[in-house]
Design a protein around this motif. Structure first.
Motif, PDB file in Angstrom:
ATOM      1  N   PRO A  84       2.285 -10.417  44.981  1.00  0.00           N
ATOM      2  CA  PRO A  84       3.423  -9.686  45.739  1.00  0.00           C
ATOM      3  C   PRO A  84       4.261 -10.087  46.222  1.00  0.00           C
ATOM      4  CG  PRO A  84       1.226  -8.570  46.038  1.00  0.00           C
ATOM      5  CD  PRO A  84       1.037  -9.562  45.405  1.00  0.00           C
ATOM      6  N   GLU A 111       0.853  -8.223  38.657  1.00  0.00           N
ATOM      7  CA  GLU A 111       0.739  -8.266  37.794  1.00  0.00           C
ATOM      8  C   GLU A 111       0.392  -9.428  36.915  1.00  0.00           C
ATOM      9  OE1 GLU A 111       4.989  -8.410  36.893  1.00  0.00           O
ATOM     10  OE2 GLU A 111       5.427  -6.911  38.452  1.00  0.00           O
ATOM     11  N   ASN A 114      -7.666  -2.519  37.076  1.00  0.00           N
ATOM     12  CA  ASN A 114      -6.506  -1.511  36.038  1.00  0.00           C
ATOM     13  C   ASN A 114      -6.942  -1.000  34.711  1.00  0.00           C
ATOM     14  OD1 ASN A 114      -5.113  -0.329  34.535  1.00  0.00           O
ATOM     15  ND2 ASN A 114      -2.949  -0.661  35.326  1.00  0.00           N
ATOM     16  N   ILE A 147      -0.004  -3.689  35.313  1.00  0.00           N
ATOM     17  CA  ILE A 147      -0.373  -3.550  37.435  1.00  0.00           C
ATOM     18  C   ILE A 147      -1.347  -3.745  38.100  1.00  0.00           C
ATOM     19  CG2 ILE A 147       1.193  -2.891  39.590  1.00  0.00           C
ATOM     20  CD1 ILE A 147       3.782  -2.830  37.417  1.00  0.00           C
ATOM     21  N   TYR A 204     -10.288  -4.508  43.088  1.00  0.00           N
ATOM     22  CA  TYR A 204      -9.250  -3.892  42.298  1.00  0.00           C
ATOM     23  C   TYR A 204      -9.491  -3.719  40.520  1.00  0.00           C
ATOM     24  CZ  TYR A 204      -7.861  -4.400  47.338  1.00  0.00           C
ATOM     25  OH  TYR A 204      -8.327  -4.523  49.244  1.00  0.00           O
ATOM     26  N   SER A 233      -4.409  -3.018  48.880  1.00  0.00           N
ATOM     27  CA  SER A 233      -4.126  -2.790  49.677  1.00  0.00           C
ATOM     28  C   SER A 233      -5.817  -2.003  50.376  1.00  0.00           C
ATOM     29  CB  SER A 233      -3.984  -1.139  49.467  1.00  0.00           C
ATOM     30  OG  SER A 233      -4.909  -0.188  48.746  1.00  0.00           O
ATOM     31  N   ASN A 292      -2.452  -2.517  42.056  1.00  0.00           N
ATOM     32  CA  ASN A 292      -1.564  -2.403  43.743  1.00  0.00           C
ATOM     33  C   ASN A 292      -3.036  -2.295  44.168  1.00  0.00           C
ATOM     34  OD1 ASN A 292      -1.133  -0.344  45.568  1.00  0.00           O
ATOM     35  ND2 ASN A 292       0.679  -1.527  45.185  1.00  0.00           N
ATOM     36  N   ASN A 334      -0.891  -7.394  50.043  1.00  0.00           N
ATOM     37  CA  ASN A 334      -0.881  -5.915  50.144  1.00  0.00           C
ATOM     38  C   ASN A 334       0.188  -5.612  49.040  1.00  0.00           C
ATOM     39  OD1 ASN A 334      -4.086  -5.298  51.159  1.00  0.00           O
ATOM     40  ND2 ASN A 334      -2.360  -5.828  52.717  1.00  0.00           N
ATOM     41  N   GLY A 335       0.494  -5.040  47.480  1.00  0.00           N
ATOM     42  CA  GLY A 335       1.135  -4.635  47.406  1.00  0.00           C
ATOM     43  C   GLY A 335       1.071  -5.001  45.629  1.00  0.00           C
ATOM     44  N   ASN A 336       1.606  -5.217  45.000  1.00  0.00           N
ATOM     45  CA  ASN A 336       1.481  -5.148  43.065  1.00  0.00           C
ATOM     46  C   ASN A 336       1.102  -6.371  42.591  1.00  0.00           C
ATOM     47  OD1 ASN A 336       2.205  -2.242  42.621  1.00  0.00           O
ATOM     48  ND2 ASN A 336       3.829  -2.650  42.295  1.00  0.00           N
TER      49      ASN A 336
END
Length: 222
Positions: free
Chosen positions: A79, A145, A16, A44, A14, A48, A46, A141-143
């Motif tokens: 998270p 940082e 960013n 952040i 994942y 999943s 996310n 699963n989630g944010n």
């Protein structure tokens, strides 16, 4: 009976790549985590699709631009609220393709900017990536940082991009048989009993946790 099994483990990444500014002089003490009470540059991701009961944190890679790495402190927060400090007060300028892994053997403090390679976090500051594990976080699963603080005013920086890598169990979530005539107990289980009147070929379709479908055929000869 036909048997189809999902891949026992898959790797998932994942990222960013949206740039985030690091506030100049936004924190007062780089060696102390102050949560939301000071001004961090925060990016952040996310996450999943991870199996909440069976996942492994593999690595995090970062790209940062800053003329004085010694100004910066860097954390990752999961998270569930757990955080790990990756580094603070390092030498040189910038981080380029810097990877932090719990299985690395080289401490980041022994490297040199722009720290291209794979490293352990600064353990002297409490950095332990094994903190990120199912035992400490019921649902990954989630944010997630990435937080960067700058504790000396006069020059600012930027989070250019970062990536998280995990391994997770990829189990099968559903089964379907076709044709569905003469099946016991029903068409939605892996193992069924069939009693066809004539020779017939049955297809078992299995769908895994990320939506991939596998098929296997069984012919019953009468």
């Amino acid at each position: 009976t036909a048997s189809i099994q999902g891949s026992p483990n898959i790797n998932r990444s994942y990222a960013n790549a949206n740039g985030v500014s690091i506030p100049d002089g936004g924190i007062t003490n780089g060696n102390t985590w102050n949560g939301n009470q000071e001004s961090y540059g925060t990016s952040i991701i996310n996450v999943s699709g991870l199996n909440a009961s069976s996942w492994t944190f593999l690595s995090a890679s970062i790209n940062l631009t800053h003329s004085f790495n010694s100004d910066m402190s860097c954390y990752i927060k999961d998270p569930c609220g757990n955080y790990v400090k990756l580094f603070d007060n390092l030498n040189g300028a910038n981080f380029r393709n810097t990877v932090f892994s719990p299985t690395a053997t080289v401490p980041i403090a022994t490297g040199n900017s722009p720290y291209t390679g794979t490293y352990l976090p600064q353990a002297v500051r409490g950095g332990n990536l094994n903190t990120f594990a199912p035992a400490n976080c019921a649902n990954p699963n989630g944010n997630w940082e990435l937080r960067i603080g700058d504790d000396i005013a006069a020059d600012a920086g930027r989070i250019d991009s970062w990536t998280l890598n995990f391994s997770t169990t990829n189990g099968i979530v559903s089964y379907t048989w076709s044709p569905n005539a003469d099946l016991t107990p029903n068409v939605n289980t892996q193992n069924v009993t069939v009693n066809p009147a004539t020779t017939r070929t049955y297809t078992l379709s299995a769908t895994d946790a990320i939506g991939c479908v596998g098929n296997k055929q069984v012919t019953v000869t009468i």
